[in-house]
Design a protein around this motif. Structure first.
Motif, PDB file in Angstrom:
ATOM      1  N   LYS A 101      13.238  -4.308  -1.147  1.00 39.38           N
ATOM      2  CA  LYS A 101      13.638  -4.431   0.313  1.00 39.38           C
ATOM      3  C   LYS A 101      12.851  -5.584   1.028  1.00 39.38           C
ATOM      4  O   LYS A 101      13.430  -6.093   1.839  1.00 39.38           O
ATOM      5  CB  LYS A 101      13.046  -3.081   0.784  1.00 39.38           C
ATOM      6  CG  LYS A 101      14.026  -1.980   0.334  1.00 39.38           C
ATOM      7  CD  LYS A 101      13.818  -0.750   1.294  1.00 39.38           C
ATOM      8  CE  LYS A 101      15.189   0.308   1.200  1.00 39.38           C
ATOM      9  NZ  LYS A 101      15.714   0.850  -0.095  1.00 39.38           N
ATOM     10  N   PHE A 126       4.561   0.622   1.659  1.00 41.35           N
ATOM     11  CA  PHE A 126       4.729  -0.629   2.852  1.00 41.35           C
ATOM     12  C   PHE A 126       4.357  -1.862   2.279  1.00 41.35           C
ATOM     13  O   PHE A 126       3.088  -1.844   1.739  1.00 41.35           O
ATOM     14  CB  PHE A 126       3.719   0.214   3.712  1.00 41.35           C
ATOM     15  CG  PHE A 126       3.711  -0.764   5.059  1.00 41.35           C
ATOM     16  CD1 PHE A 126       4.679  -0.855   5.979  1.00 41.35           C
ATOM     17  CD2 PHE A 126       2.327  -1.674   5.194  1.00 41.35           C
ATOM     18  CE1 PHE A 126       4.617  -1.864   6.969  1.00 41.35           C
ATOM     19  CE2 PHE A 126       2.549  -2.467   6.259  1.00 41.35           C
ATOM     20  CZ  PHE A 126       3.387  -2.674   7.196  1.00 41.35           C
ATOM     21  N   LEU A 175      -5.238  -3.356   5.784  1.00 43.11           N
ATOM     22  CA  LEU A 175      -4.783  -3.187   4.248  1.00 43.11           C
ATOM     23  C   LEU A 175      -5.584  -3.378   3.122  1.00 43.11           C
ATOM     24  O   LEU A 175      -5.801  -2.646   2.136  1.00 43.11           O
ATOM     25  CB  LEU A 175      -3.442  -3.923   4.117  1.00 43.11           C
ATOM     26  CG  LEU A 175      -2.195  -3.567   5.050  1.00 43.11           C
ATOM     27  CD1 LEU A 175      -1.261  -4.728   4.988  1.00 43.11           C
ATOM     28  CD2 LEU A 175      -1.713  -2.139   4.581  1.00 43.11           C
ATOM     29  N   ALA A 234       7.438  -7.149   7.192  1.00 45.02           N
ATOM     30  CA  ALA A 234       7.006  -6.094   6.549  1.00 45.02           C
ATOM     31  C   ALA A 234       8.235  -5.146   6.173  1.00 45.02           C
ATOM     32  O   ALA A 234       9.464  -5.370   6.799  1.00 45.02           O
ATOM     33  CB  ALA A 234       6.091  -5.105   7.411  1.00 45.02           C
ATOM     34  N   ALA A 235       8.254  -4.575   5.042  1.00 46.67           N
ATOM     35  CA  ALA A 235       9.142  -3.647   4.744  1.00 46.67           C
ATOM     36  C   ALA A 235       8.564  -2.132   4.242  1.00 46.67           C
ATOM     37  O   ALA A 235       7.608  -2.307   4.059  1.00 46.67           O
ATOM     38  CB  ALA A 235      10.253  -4.161   3.508  1.00 46.67           C
ATOM     39  N   ALA A 236       9.390  -1.200   4.088  1.00 44.79           N
ATOM     40  CA  ALA A 236       9.156  -0.036   3.647  1.00 44.79           C
ATOM     41  C   ALA A 236      10.128   0.606   2.511  1.00 44.79           C
ATOM     42  O   ALA A 236      11.197   0.124   2.535  1.00 44.79           O
ATOM     43  CB  ALA A 236       8.914   1.190   4.552  1.00 44.79           C
ATOM     44  N   GLY A 237       9.613   1.437   1.656  1.00 50.19           N
ATOM     45  CA  GLY A 237      10.529   1.781   0.572  1.00 50.19           C
ATOM     46  C   GLY A 237      10.073   2.955  -0.025  1.00 50.19           C
ATOM     47  O   GLY A 237       8.965   3.558   0.208  1.00 50.19           O
ATOM     48  N   THR A 287       0.791  -0.988   0.006  1.00 48.34           N
ATOM     49  CA  THR A 287      -0.029  -0.050  -0.008  1.00 48.34           C
ATOM     50  C   THR A 287       0.755   1.367   0.057  1.00 48.34           C
ATOM     51  O   THR A 287       2.139   1.287   0.355  1.00 48.34           O
ATOM     52  CB  THR A 287      -0.966   0.092   0.953  1.00 48.34           C
ATOM     53  OG1 THR A 287      -1.862   1.054   1.008  1.00 48.34           O
ATOM     54  CG2 THR A 287      -0.270   0.131   2.408  1.00 48.34           C
ATOM     55  N   ARG A 288       0.189   2.311  -0.531  1.00 45.53           N
ATOM     56  CA  ARG A 288       0.918   3.811  -0.473  1.00 45.53           C
ATOM     57  C   ARG A 288       1.005   4.245   0.887  1.00 45.53           C
ATOM     58  O   ARG A 288      -0.319   4.107   1.502  1.00 45.53           O
ATOM     59  CB  ARG A 288       0.359   4.453  -1.482  1.00 45.53           C
ATOM     60  CG  ARG A 288       1.134   5.864  -1.768  1.00 45.53           C
ATOM     61  CD  ARG A 288       2.433   5.409  -2.552  1.00 45.53           C
ATOM     62  NE  ARG A 288       3.256   6.604  -2.674  1.00 45.53           N
ATOM     63  CZ  ARG A 288       3.128   7.462  -3.669  1.00 45.53           C
ATOM     64  NH1 ARG A 288       2.108   7.378  -4.638  1.00 45.53           N
ATOM     65  NH2 ARG A 288       3.900   8.620  -3.857  1.00 45.53           N
ATOM     66  N   ASP A 289       1.746   5.012   1.530  1.00 48.52           N
ATOM     67  CA  ASP A 289       1.744   5.397   2.900  1.00 48.52           C
ATOM     68  C   ASP A 289       2.390   6.890   2.917  1.00 48.52           C
ATOM     69  O   ASP A 289       3.729   6.799   2.788  1.00 48.52           O
ATOM     70  CB  ASP A 289       2.311   4.483   3.791  1.00 48.52           C
ATOM     71  CG  ASP A 289       2.172   4.822   5.257  1.00 48.52           C
ATOM     72  OD1 ASP A 289       1.441   6.007   5.508  1.00 48.52           O
ATOM     73  OD2 ASP A 289       2.660   4.198   6.185  1.00 48.52           O
ATOM     74  N   GLY A 290       1.685   8.067   2.659  1.00 52.12           N
ATOM     75  CA  GLY A 290       2.407   9.156   2.451  1.00 52.12           C
ATOM     76  C   GLY A 290       3.364   9.156   1.125  1.00 52.12           C
ATOM     77  O   GLY A 290       2.799   8.576   0.206  1.00 52.12           O
ATOM     78  N   ASP A 291       4.495   9.539   1.359  1.00 46.44           N
ATOM     79  CA  ASP A 291       5.598   9.665   0.001  1.00 46.44           C
ATOM     80  C   ASP A 291       6.131   8.163   0.004  1.00 46.44           C
ATOM     81  O   ASP A 291       7.105   7.952  -0.897  1.00 46.44           O
ATOM     82  CB  ASP A 291       6.620  10.798   0.164  1.00 46.44           C
ATOM     83  CG  ASP A 291       5.896  11.942   0.205  1.00 46.44           C
ATOM     84  OD1 ASP A 291       4.828  12.072  -0.340  1.00 46.44           O
ATOM     85  OD2 ASP A 291       6.485  12.918   0.761  1.00 46.44           O
ATOM     86  N   TYR A 292       5.762   7.182   1.028  1.00 42.65           N
ATOM     87  CA  TYR A 292       6.485   5.926   0.678  1.00 42.65           C
ATOM     88  C   TYR A 292       5.491   4.806   0.602  1.00 42.65           C
ATOM     89  O   TYR A 292       4.417   5.212   0.282  1.00 42.65           O
ATOM     90  CB  TYR A 292       7.194   5.762   2.335  1.00 42.65           C
ATOM     91  CG  TYR A 292       8.283   6.812   2.406  1.00 42.65           C
ATOM     92  CD1 TYR A 292       9.533   6.239   2.135  1.00 42.65           C
ATOM     93  CD2 TYR A 292       7.884   8.144   2.839  1.00 42.65           C
ATOM     94  CE1 TYR A 292      10.650   7.280   2.358  1.00 42.65           C
ATOM     95  CE2 TYR A 292       8.996   9.041   2.980  1.00 42.65           C
ATOM     96  CZ  TYR A 292      10.462   8.662   2.860  1.00 42.65           C
ATOM     97  OH  TYR A 292      11.399   9.437   2.921  1.00 42.65           O
ATOM     98  N   GLN A 331       3.481  -5.757   3.596  1.00 40.23           N
ATOM     99  CA  GLN A 331       3.261  -6.535   4.685  1.00 40.23           C
ATOM    100  C   GLN A 331       2.941  -8.068   4.026  1.00 40.23           C
ATOM    101  O   GLN A 331       2.283  -8.558   3.356  1.00 40.23           O
ATOM    102  CB  GLN A 331       1.888  -6.356   5.303  1.00 40.23           C
ATOM    103  CG  GLN A 331       1.529  -7.209   6.204  1.00 40.23           C
ATOM    104  CD  GLN A 331       2.309  -7.255   7.651  1.00 40.23           C
ATOM    105  OE1 GLN A 331       2.677  -6.259   8.368  1.00 40.23           O
ATOM    106  NE2 GLN A 331       2.898  -8.291   7.956  1.00 40.23           N
TER     107      GLN A 331
END
Lengths: 79, 137
Positions: B55, B34, B89, B43-46, B27-32, B36
């Motif tokens: 990642k 996520f 999600l 989980a990872a963020a990119g 999913t999109r999370d702000g400018d990043y 799961q």
């Protein structure tokens, strides 16, 4: 979680997140751009971006048993 | 999941880990972004869609290896993500997004042969996030 006013999307600087993890008894080992996170029998490797988005902060809080608020207000852990 | 997604190949000196059919919600999370895992609570963020996929795959394989090195097994690591996390999600309008990824990891020869990673990983993401990324070109 009430987010800081200057960061509406809830993303936090990586260093701040790492600091809260360490203050919460999570062992953080840096290997170049990778981070090993260990607490009790929970261990995982992360490759964090410069800022950690809100959902990732919540995942880390859940995985390592930390109150999500502590990531946004780390001073609570220092007193 | 009974670890049906996990397979191990071994030769005389090394173990090669492979994982198949792991489902991941993105999913999109702000400018990043996520990601799961479902069958594995990781989980990872990119910074972009491709970045978070990379990642996630890289971090997951490294985490499996790290658990094997530290504990000799991955029982504690390979746990299903809580259902409420999936639902949270999915409520964002998740739709299937398939991706095949290969990651081969070598392990010390003394490790047990009950290993893991993946031949392919299936990613799922909200349609809105996918179209936004496509528009970015």
């Amino acid at each position: 979680v009430k987010l800081p006013e200057d960061d509406e999307d809830g993303a936090l600087p990586r260093d701040q997140v790492l600091q809260v993890l360490e203050l919460s008894q999570v062992t953080v080992v840096r290997l170049d751009d990778r981070f090993v996170l260990m607490k009790d029998r929970v261990s995982e490797m992360q490759i964090f971006p410069d800022k950690i988005p809100r959902q990732m902060v919540r995942y880390l809080a859940r995985k390592f048993g930390i109150n999500p608020l502590h990531f946004y207000y780390p001073r609570q852990l220092m007193h | 999941m009974g670890n049906k997604n996990l397979a191990t190949k071994a030769d005389e000196q090394k173990h090669v880990l492979a994982v198949e059919g792991l489902r991941v919600l993105i999913t999109r999370d702000g400018d990043y972004w996520f990601a799961q895992g479902l069958e594995i609570d990781y989980a990872a963020a990119g910074a972009s869609l491709e970045d978070v996929k990379d990642k996630f795959a890289e971090g997951l394989c490294l985490s499996l290896v790290e658990n094997l090195r530290l504990y000799g097994d991955v029982k504690q690591f390979v746990k299903i993500a809580p259902e409420e996390e999936w639902n949270k999600l999915l409520r964002g309008g998740a739709s299937q997004f398939d991706l095949s990824v290969k990651r081969i990891v070598e392990l010390p020869s003394q490790l047990p042969e009950t290993g893991l990673p993946f031949d392919s990983i299936h990613f799922y993401q909200p349609k809105t996030a996918a179209s936004r990324e496509a528009a970015r070109g």
